[in-house]
Write an enzyme that holds these catalytic residues in place. Structure first.
Site, PDB file in Angstrom:
ATOM      1  N   GLY A  16      44.767  19.633 -11.868  1.00 31.91           N
ATOM      2  CA  GLY A  16      43.859  18.949 -10.956  1.00 31.91           C
ATOM      3  C   GLY A  16      42.570  19.705 -10.738  1.00 31.91           C
ATOM      4  O   GLY A  16      41.967  19.646  -9.663  1.00 31.91           O
ATOM      5  N   GLY A  17      42.122  20.411 -11.774  1.00 28.94           N
ATOM      6  CA  GLY A  17      40.968  21.282 -11.624  1.00 28.94           C
ATOM      7  C   GLY A  17      39.626  20.660 -11.941  1.00 28.94           C
ATOM      8  O   GLY A  17      38.625  21.378 -12.017  1.00 28.94           O
ATOM      9  N   VAL A  56      50.015  15.327 -15.445  1.00 20.91           N
ATOM     10  CA  VAL A  56      51.103  16.224 -15.046  1.00 20.91           C
ATOM     11  C   VAL A  56      52.428  15.498 -14.844  1.00 20.91           C
ATOM     12  O   VAL A  56      53.466  16.155 -14.691  1.00 20.91           O
ATOM     13  CB  VAL A  56      50.743  16.995 -13.759  1.00 20.91           C
ATOM     14  CG1 VAL A  56      49.533  17.875 -13.992  1.00 20.91           C
ATOM     15  CG2 VAL A  56      50.524  16.047 -12.576  1.00 20.91           C
ATOM     16  N   SER A 133      49.941  20.627   1.941  1.00 23.61           N
ATOM     17  CA  SER A 133      48.999  20.036   2.882  1.00 23.61           C
ATOM     18  C   SER A 133      49.506  20.233   4.299  1.00 23.61           C
ATOM     19  O   SER A 133      50.718  20.336   4.538  1.00 23.61           O
ATOM     20  CB  SER A 133      48.829  18.539   2.602  1.00 23.61           C
ATOM     21  OG  SER A 133      48.127  17.894   3.643  1.00 23.61           O
ATOM     22  N   TYR A 146      52.345  10.493   1.629  1.00 26.96           N
ATOM     23  CA  TYR A 146      51.700  11.751   1.248  1.00 26.96           C
ATOM     24  C   TYR A 146      52.278  12.904   2.050  1.00 26.96           C
ATOM     25  O   TYR A 146      52.507  13.994   1.516  1.00 26.96           O
ATOM     26  CB  TYR A 146      50.186  11.639   1.478  1.00 26.96           C
ATOM     27  CG  TYR A 146      49.422  12.894   1.153  1.00 26.96           C
ATOM     28  CD1 TYR A 146      49.169  13.253  -0.170  1.00 26.96           C
ATOM     29  CD2 TYR A 146      48.937  13.724   2.159  1.00 26.96           C
ATOM     30  CE1 TYR A 146      48.474  14.406  -0.485  1.00 26.96           C
ATOM     31  CE2 TYR A 146      48.237  14.881   1.861  1.00 26.96           C
ATOM     32  CZ  TYR A 146      48.004  15.216   0.540  1.00 26.96           C
ATOM     33  OH  TYR A 146      47.313  16.361   0.230  1.00 26.96           O
ATOM     34  N   ALA A 148      55.315  13.074   3.225  1.00 29.73           N
ATOM     35  CA  ALA A 148      56.659  13.327   2.692  1.00 29.73           C
ATOM     36  C   ALA A 148      56.593  14.116   1.387  1.00 29.73           C
ATOM     37  O   ALA A 148      57.371  15.060   1.165  1.00 29.73           O
ATOM     38  CB  ALA A 148      57.391  12.007   2.479  1.00 29.73           C
TER      39      ALA A 148
END
Length: 239
Positions: A16-17, A56, A133, A146, A148
């Site tokens: 995710g870069g 991914v 998060s 999100y 969870a």
């Protein structure tokens, strides 16, 4: 104060870069001398980094990404690929949306780590940082799935760290609150303003601030930390 780290001769994969927090992390590692490989479905041009198209959630694409390393080990893995999903009450959400959130945020992290971990095992050393998060710690309304998925990231981090504590592999989690990225800005001005109002520091975090924490976790200065969850919430976290 700018803190400098030395990661020359180390290989780092950042999923995710392509943008946001992941891009800031990749750029910081590249500036510190690491051989950086960005895995993302979006192409990215970043000085000192390789960009590889990797979904991914797909095991074969992960394997192809690793094959490009041509036998080199992986010293650092940062699992940053994420998908927030719509900001809405759970009862208004669709099961297909749940699957995408879980697949990218949780299953993708599992898939990548499952293939990278044996390389670190053979070397007897490595650093894994999973991006969770604040939602995973506290649960946020309108981001239920999100939340969870992020809670799963936190639990996985703690459990895996105990499995590898017979090695020099360290596994930690960073749990950001609202950071000034496109993903957060796409929620709309009203939502972003509410996030800023709820912040004790009265602002969004900067991706570079998160990157600085990740680099510290991967440095020798953090060798005694494993299985930990580090907030980056501007004081919003309650525990």
């Amino acid at each position: 104060m700018q803190v400098a780290y030395e990661f020359s001769r180390q290989t780092a994969i950042v999923t995710g870069g392509a943008r946001g927090i992941g891009r800031a992390i990749a750029a910081a590692f590249a500036a510190s001398g690491a051989d950086v490989w960005i895995w993302d479905i979006e192409p990215v041009e970043l000085a000192g980094a390789h960009s590889v198209s990797v979904d991914v959630t797909k095991r074969d694409e992960i394997a192809k990404g690793l094959a490009l390393l041509e036998g080199k080990g992986v010293d650092i893995l940062v699992n940053d690929a994420g998908y927030l999903g719509p900001y809405q009450p759970f009862e208004n959400s669709e099961p297909s949306g749940w699957q995408q959130i879980l697949q990218v945020n949780l299953m993708g992290m599992l898939e990548v780590t499952h293939q990278v971990l044996p390389l670190m095992r053979r070397a007897g050393t490595g650093r894994i940082v999973n991006m969770g998060s604040l939602a995973g710690k506290e649960g946020l309304p309108n981001l239920v799935v999100y939340s969870a998925a992020s809670a799963g990231v936190i639990a996985f981090t703690k459990a895996l760290s105990r499995e590898v504590n017979d090695t020099d592999i360290r596994v930690n989690c960073v749990a950001p609150g609202p950071i000034d990225t496109r993903m957060i800005r796409d929620l709309g001005n009203e939502t972003v303003d509410a996030m800023i109002t709820a912040s004790p520091l009265s602002r969004l975090g900067d991706p570079s601030e998160v990157a600085a924490l990740v680099l510290w976790l991967c440095s020798d200065a953090s060798a005694f930390n494993t299985g930990a969850v580090f907030d980056m919430s501007g004081g919003r976290a309650r525990y």
